[in-house]
Enzyme design. Sequence first.
Site, PDB file in Angstrom:
ATOM      1  N   CYS A 115      16.888  19.189  41.736  1.00 37.13           N
ATOM      2  CA  CYS A 115      15.672  18.948  40.924  1.00 37.13           C
ATOM      3  C   CYS A 115      15.581  17.517  40.400  1.00 37.13           C
ATOM      4  O   CYS A 115      14.529  17.109  39.903  1.00 37.13           O
ATOM      5  CB  CYS A 115      15.604  19.926  39.762  1.00 37.13           C
ATOM      6  SG  CYS A 115      15.589  21.638  40.294  1.00 37.13           S
ATOM      7  N   HIS A 257      11.052  17.174  34.126  1.00 41.39           N
ATOM      8  CA  HIS A 257      11.150  18.174  35.197  1.00 41.39           C
ATOM      9  C   HIS A 257      10.647  19.513  34.665  1.00 41.39           C
ATOM     10  O   HIS A 257      11.064  19.969  33.600  1.00 41.39           O
ATOM     11  CB  HIS A 257      12.600  18.276  35.655  1.00 41.39           C
ATOM     12  CG  HIS A 257      12.856  19.444  36.544  1.00 41.39           C
ATOM     13  ND1 HIS A 257      12.066  19.720  37.637  1.00 41.39           N
ATOM     14  CD2 HIS A 257      13.792  20.434  36.495  1.00 41.39           C
ATOM     15  CE1 HIS A 257      12.510  20.817  38.227  1.00 41.39           C
ATOM     16  NE2 HIS A 257      13.548  21.272  37.556  1.00 41.39           N
ATOM     17  N   ASN A 287       8.701  26.160  38.873  1.00 37.77           N
ATOM     18  CA  ASN A 287       9.664  25.073  39.064  1.00 37.77           C
ATOM     19  C   ASN A 287       9.674  24.697  40.548  1.00 37.77           C
ATOM     20  O   ASN A 287      10.105  25.484  41.389  1.00 37.77           O
ATOM     21  CB  ASN A 287      11.043  25.565  38.611  1.00 37.77           C
ATOM     22  CG  ASN A 287      12.133  24.513  38.763  1.00 37.77           C
ATOM     23  OD1 ASN A 287      11.959  23.524  39.476  1.00 37.77           O
ATOM     24  ND2 ASN A 287      13.258  24.725  38.114  1.00 37.77           N
TER      25      ASN A 287
END
Length: 336
Positions: A115, A257, A287
């Site tokens: 990520c 994020h 996500n």
Amino acid sequence: MTTTAVLAGLGAYLPPRRVSNEELSERFDTSDTWIRSRTGIRQRRWADTGISTGDLAYEAGHRALKSAGLGLGAPIDTVVLATTTPDHPCPATAPDVASRLRLTSAAAFDISAVCSGFVYGLMVAASTIEAGHAERVLLIGAETYSTILNPEDRTTSVIFGDGAGAVLLRSGTPDEPGALLGFELGSDGSQKELICIPAGGSRQRSTYRAPDPGDMYFTMQGKKVFATAVRRMGESSTALLNRVGWSIDSVDHLVGHQANLRILHSLAEQVCIDRQRVVTNIEQVGNTSAASIPLALAHAAAQERFKIGDRLLLTAFGGGLTWGSTVLTWPGITPS
Ligand code: UT7
């Protein structure tokens, strides 16, 4: 004046299939209430069978080129693709995407920082430009997590979505709107098991014996990751702001994020920034790992939330463990 990477184009692409919390509640022992209250997510997109990460990356990359006033076959020196879900274990996906974008003379490679991949990619792209190895770099963050989720794991299955975002960086100067003004990256491999696909690599080869089916899928120890994500993104953001001499009050937008709305709120509290200045789009996309930050940027830019010269702080955290932050001023580009 020093050469600096400047943001010149921004593109985003989501696969068409929307997967609602209600749909997942029919498949798993979960509910819209649980998902929304624990994560902030209402829906995500999942790519239909046959649509790969490279396909999403191509679309986002093409849009970033158009946003920069360029097109297929543009003079791009380097293509970097940040992904956890490449089309194949070998070769990298970036050369294929570059080829489809007719960027035939570009260097092209993937980077893997889960990520944090997009922020790591920005550092690689900016350094390549600053060193004089490239005039223009296309950086894409693209993921199809739906292909690695364990269909028996309700926790990860409700969180992750597919999508791609891309930026075109060009050579410029630090005083220009769009300039990337610094980086702060870190890692801690001693905690690699917190986010991991155990099998399929050289440690647990699928060719020697059939792995435990669960080991082929993405795994995450959510609670530990939550706490570490808040701490690492907070520390990294503060260290970077100190280094570049920006106070938190001078930051117009925090683009973190999009892992969990509660993580973003805890991060805002940790770095002492008002929630109003925190960009979120997790509600719509979940996500999306390496695609998360460029998708959030494109979402906010499409809503005309940023003004030319606004100060942006980007920060990410992911498997590895890895984390990183960067700061830039907004160039006033229109996303495609
Ligand atoms: O992108 C890389 C970085 N990733 C992250 O930063 C993600 C970080 N972690 C998180 O966002 C959160 O930890 C999760 C969303 C993954 C989980 O939320 P949580 O509040 O930490 O829940 P939990 O794992 O502590 O589970 C609480 C309860 C458990 O039930 P019991 O043991 O209390 O009875 C779980 O079994 O919630 C249960 N649970 C669910 N219930 C309904 C877990 N997943 C679900 C679900 N639906 N999907």
